[in-house]
Design a protein around this motif. Structure first.
Motif, PDB file in Angstrom:
ATOM      1  N   VAL A   7     -55.413  12.296  44.006  1.00 17.12           N
ATOM      2  CA  VAL A   7     -54.811  11.156  44.713  1.00 17.12           C
ATOM      3  C   VAL A   7     -54.207  10.179  43.710  1.00 17.12           C
ATOM      4  CG1 VAL A   7     -55.301   9.157  46.169  1.00 17.12           C
ATOM      5  CG2 VAL A   7     -56.319  11.380  46.716  1.00 17.12           C
ATOM      6  N   ALA A   8     -54.904   9.913  42.621  1.00 15.81           N
ATOM      7  CA  ALA A   8     -54.389   9.005  41.599  1.00 15.81           C
ATOM      8  C   ALA A   8     -53.109   9.549  40.981  1.00 15.81           C
ATOM      9  CB  ALA A   8     -55.450   8.769  40.525  1.00 15.81           C
ATOM     10  N   GLU A  11     -50.340   9.055  43.549  1.00 17.23           N
ATOM     11  CA  GLU A  11     -50.024   7.624  43.678  1.00 17.23           C
ATOM     12  C   GLU A  11     -49.217   7.131  42.483  1.00 17.23           C
ATOM     13  OE1 GLU A  11     -53.860   5.882  44.315  1.00 17.23           O
ATOM     14  OE2 GLU A  11     -53.692   6.021  46.509  1.00 17.23           O
ATOM     15  N   ALA A  14     -45.762   8.153  43.105  1.00 15.13           N
ATOM     16  CA  ALA A  14     -45.206   7.328  44.178  1.00 15.13           C
ATOM     17  C   ALA A  14     -44.723   5.979  43.649  1.00 15.13           C
ATOM     18  CB  ALA A  14     -46.245   7.119  45.271  1.00 15.13           C
ATOM     19  N   GLN A  15     -45.455   5.429  42.708  1.00 12.08           N
ATOM     20  CA  GLN A  15     -45.057   4.133  42.144  1.00 12.08           C
ATOM     21  C   GLN A  15     -43.724   4.242  41.415  1.00 12.08           C
ATOM     22  OE1 GLN A  15     -48.220   2.576  39.721  1.00 12.08           O
ATOM     23  NE2 GLN A  15     -49.596   2.232  41.460  1.00 12.08           N
ATOM     24  N   CYS A 167     -53.974  16.481  49.344  1.00  8.68           N
ATOM     25  CA  CYS A 167     -53.085  15.327  49.456  1.00  8.68           C
ATOM     26  C   CYS A 167     -53.434  14.499  50.693  1.00  8.68           C
ATOM     27  CB  CYS A 167     -51.634  15.801  49.537  1.00  8.68           C
ATOM     28  SG  CYS A 167     -50.446  14.454  49.573  1.00  8.68           S
ATOM     29  N   LEU A 171     -49.521  10.561  52.321  1.00  8.84           N
ATOM     30  CA  LEU A 171     -48.677  10.856  51.164  1.00  8.84           C
ATOM     31  C   LEU A 171     -48.022  12.230  51.249  1.00  8.84           C
ATOM     32  CD1 LEU A 171     -50.952   9.626  48.209  1.00  8.84           C
ATOM     33  CD2 LEU A 171     -49.188   8.347  49.420  1.00  8.84           C
ATOM     34  N   TRP A 178     -41.817  14.176  45.460  1.00 11.85           N
ATOM     35  CA  TRP A 178     -42.340  13.679  44.179  1.00 11.85           C
ATOM     36  C   TRP A 178     -42.593  14.832  43.217  1.00 11.85           C
ATOM     37  CZ3 TRP A 178     -46.335  10.654  47.461  1.00 11.85           C
ATOM     38  CH2 TRP A 178     -45.781   9.439  47.861  1.00 11.85           C
TER      39      TRP A 178
END
Length: 215
Positions: A7-8, A11, A14-15, A167, A171, A178
């Motif tokens: 997940v990290a 993420e 995503a940033q 996931c 997301l 991504w």
């Protein structure tokens, strides 16, 4: 990776790219479907060079079917496997007209029944134009899933299933974009550019390249 680590990782991607999109040029479900079929073993950039002329000549399934494999082929000769792809596009256009009223179905089984459409192509269409949370695994995502530890698997389907499982639902739809863009431009096949990777802290790849060559 652990689920928390996965997940990290997502993420972090995503940033860096909060609104990811496909790089294929299209105007509607039909033109996206054709573009994805044409993109097999060919770069999106090359597909984008041949589709403007093709779509100008045949913007609808009926027009594409009327153009036929020979006419389609004249527009796409610069891409790999163009003869087989021309036949598939002509046949799928005819099937759309005959069986689906000229519309692209928002259904996996119906999509995969079309000539030249496999699971990956169906996943892309369902994701991009129908908003479904699917994961289309190409060579970039397959490599990235195994290299980073995000979703190891011996087959494309194993990687797909692992990614869907790990996931978070919120997301999942964007994760396809991504990951493919990350694999295409940063986590490259020959030499991953780890020094440019925003998710490097969450990656399990043992041979990270943390400095640019000559840097």
């Amino acid at each position: 990776m652990s689920r928390m680590q996965a997940v990290a990782f997502l993420e972090a991607l995503a940033q860096e790219n909060p609104a990811p999109e496909t790089e294929l040029h299209y105007t509607d479900p039909f033109t996206l479907l054709v573009a994805v079929v044409l993109s097999a073993q060919t770069t999106d950039a090359m597909v984008n060079k041949v589709t403007p002329g093709l779509f100008a000549a045949a913007p609808t399934p009926a027009a594409m079917a009327a153009l036929g494999a020979e006419g389609i082929g004249q527009h796409i000769r610069r891409i790999g496997l163009w003869q087989a792809k021309a036949r598939n596009v002509a046949a799928l256009a005819r099937m759309l007209v005959d069986q689906h009223g000229g519309e692209v179905p928002a259904d996996r089984v119906a999509l995969e029944a079309l000539p030249g459409v496999g699971r990956k192509t169906a996943n892309v269409v369902l994701n991009v134009v129908f908003g479904q949370a699917t994961m289309a695994v190409d060579t970039h995502i397959f490599r990235l899933g195994n290299r980073t530890g995000l979703a190891p698997g011996k087959t494309v389907r194993e990687v797909e299933d692992a990614l869907v499982k790990r996931c978070p639902p919120a997301l999942l739809r964007d994760a396809h974009h991504w990951l493919i863009l990350h694999g295409r431009y940063i986590c490259k096949a020959r030499a991953p550019e780890c020094w440019r990777c925003g998710a490097v802290a969450h990656c399990n790849y043992r041979d990270k390249v943390l400095a640019a060559p000559g840097g």
